[in-house]
Write an enzyme that holds these catalytic residues in place. Structure first.
Site, mmCIF file in Angstrom:
data_model
loop_
_atom_site.group_PDB
_atom_site.id
_atom_site.type_symbol
_atom_site.label_atom_id
_atom_site.label_comp_id
_atom_site.label_asym_id
_atom_site.label_seq_id
_atom_site.Cartn_x
_atom_site.Cartn_y
_atom_site.Cartn_z
ATOM 1 N N GLU A 35 19.825 -42.533 41.362
ATOM 2 C CA GLU A 35 19.365 -41.523 41.311
ATOM 3 C C GLU A 35 18.573 -40.933 42.308
ATOM 4 O O GLU A 35 18.489 -39.621 42.416
ATOM 5 C CB GLU A 35 18.339 -41.380 39.925
ATOM 6 N N TYR A 115 13.167 -35.766 35.648
ATOM 7 C CA TYR A 115 14.474 -36.291 35.523
ATOM 8 C C TYR A 115 14.879 -37.679 36.054
ATOM 9 O O TYR A 115 15.752 -38.251 35.191
ATOM 10 C CB TYR A 115 15.223 -35.374 36.871
ATOM 11 N N ASP A 133 19.008 -32.194 35.160
ATOM 12 C CA ASP A 133 19.532 -31.838 36.502
ATOM 13 C C ASP A 133 19.634 -30.575 36.888
ATOM 14 O O ASP A 133 19.815 -29.774 35.864
ATOM 15 C CB ASP A 133 20.209 -33.238 37.287
ATOM 16 N N CYS A 182 31.236 -25.652 35.054
ATOM 17 C CA CYS A 182 30.230 -24.621 35.040
ATOM 18 C C CYS A 182 29.686 -24.395 36.342
ATOM 19 O O CYS A 182 28.570 -24.605 36.358
ATOM 20 C CB CYS A 182 29.293 -24.920 33.855
ATOM 21 N N CYS A 189 35.523 -21.148 32.769
ATOM 22 C CA CYS A 189 35.364 -21.021 31.371
ATOM 23 C C CYS A 189 36.532 -21.502 30.515
ATOM 24 O O CYS A 189 36.295 -22.175 29.409
ATOM 25 C CB CYS A 189 34.604 -19.704 31.067
ATOM 26 N N CYS A 192 36.533 -25.109 29.930
ATOM 27 C CA CYS A 192 35.400 -25.552 29.205
ATOM 28 C C CYS A 192 35.548 -26.217 28.000
ATOM 29 O O CYS A 192 35.816 -25.351 26.978
ATOM 30 C CB CYS A 192 34.230 -24.462 29.662
ATOM 31 N N CYS A 198 29.682 -21.156 23.165
ATOM 32 C CA CYS A 198 29.008 -21.021 24.542
ATOM 33 C C CYS A 198 28.668 -19.288 24.462
ATOM 34 O O CYS A 198 29.372 -18.639 24.338
ATOM 35 C CB CYS A 198 29.533 -20.940 25.727
#
Ligand code: SF4
Length: 311
Positions: A35, A115, A133, A182, A189, A192, A198
């Site tokens: 991370e 985060y 994030d 995305c 889209c 997705c 959405c």
């Protein structure tokens, strides 16, 4: 909501990046290290170069805690944003063997923000908390059609969206969705799993307009002084390169020009000019050329040495 969650998990099952090494471990140190490295550094570079090399040198928190700082900075050399390495080292020295298990305690450690703390708790301990994030924030802003929201609101929306049945997979799925589908420009889209519900799919880019970065051009001048197989380096006086070794700065010279190369650093676009130096004063460290690979040198210095075929 149940169906949306399931669609997202199904997509993750087939299209998610399951092979990333830090996703196939519950070793908290490995997850934490990944991370920290992934902040500001591309996934492929972390996966293929820095993550395995760093773990080979410092296989555990204890090993990291015992290592001298210059060795840690040396292993980080080329990754940039060296405060990450200094904080990682400080944290290892503070906790010694084990990282805390709660977000609240993790936030007290150097270099760990919301985060990172939530990612450790979610990916390592499967706690039911949101992770936000840059990629997830983009999905959340579009999914909920949030126009210029404050960070707090994005976290709140992410909290309402967490799948309590599978929080780890849910957060990883959102992360991959932001990274693979995305996208900042031209999101896909039609591919997705969230498309049906959405709220931002008609004009996705409206919700994630970015301020244009203004770049600054700078010319920098460095000297290369080599004697008996050793190169003169000095401890950087700049905060961002604290405890790192850098080339001596020189005034623009007419003679002894070696080469010039381009380098980018945050908002700076640099033209780096290198000159041969015959002498330096005694404040410099003489670093053997064959030990440069493990030395705590900045990526700019590394690039300069590569240009001259010295690394
Ligand atoms: S439908 Fe489009 S805008 Fe909405 S989350 Fe999916 S990719 Fe992003």
């Amino acid at each position: 909501m149940k169906r949306v969650h399931q669609r997202l998990l199904d997509w993750y099952e087939t299209d998610g990046r399951h092979a990333l090494p830090w996703r196939n471990t519950r070793n908290m140190y490995h997850i934490y290290l990944s991370e920290i490295m992934l902040q500001q550094t591309q996934v492929n570079r972390v996966r293929d170069e820095y993550y395995p090399q760093f773990l080979e040198k410092f296989p555990s928190l204890e090993a990291l805690a015992k290592a001298p700082q210059e060795k840690v900075l040396g292993a980080w050399s080329g990754l940039g944003y060296y405060s990450r390495a200094r904080n990682l080292h400080k944290t290892a020295q503070l906790v010694q063997t084990e990282l805390p298990k709660t977000e609240k305690e993790l936030l007290l450690l150097p270099g760990i923000g919301r985060y990172t703390a939530s990612a450790i708790c979610s990916f390592g301990h499967e706690q039911t908390i949101p992770v936000v994030d840059t990629n997830i924030a983009r999905v959340i802003k579009r999914y909920f059609a949030l126009l210029e929201p404050k960070e707090k609101l994005v976290w709140e929306k992410a909290t309402t969206f967490v799948n309590a049945q599978a929080p780890r997979a849910h957060n990883l799925a959102l992360m991959d969705l932001g990274s693979l589908v995305c996208l900042p420009k031209n999101p896909k889209c039609s591919e997705c799993p969230l498309e049906v519900v959405c709220l931002g799919k008609e004009e996705p880019e409206l919700y994630t307009q970015r301020k244009k970065t203004i770049y600054e051009s700078l010319d920098l001048f460095y000297g290369i002084c080599i004697k008996d197989g050793k190169i003169a380096l000095e401890l950087s006086k700049e905060k961002m390169y604290k405890d790192m070794l850098v080339l001596p700065r020189v005034e623009p010279l007419e003679d002894d020009f070696l080469t010039v190369f381009k380098h980018s650093y945050t908002k700076y676009r640099l033209q780096v000019h290198l000159y041969r130096l015959e002498e330096v004063d005694e404040n410099f460290t003489w670093q053997a050329l064959q030990t440069l690979e493990d030395a705590p040198i900045s990526s700019l210095t590394k690039k300069a040495l590569m240009c001259l075929d010295l690394s």
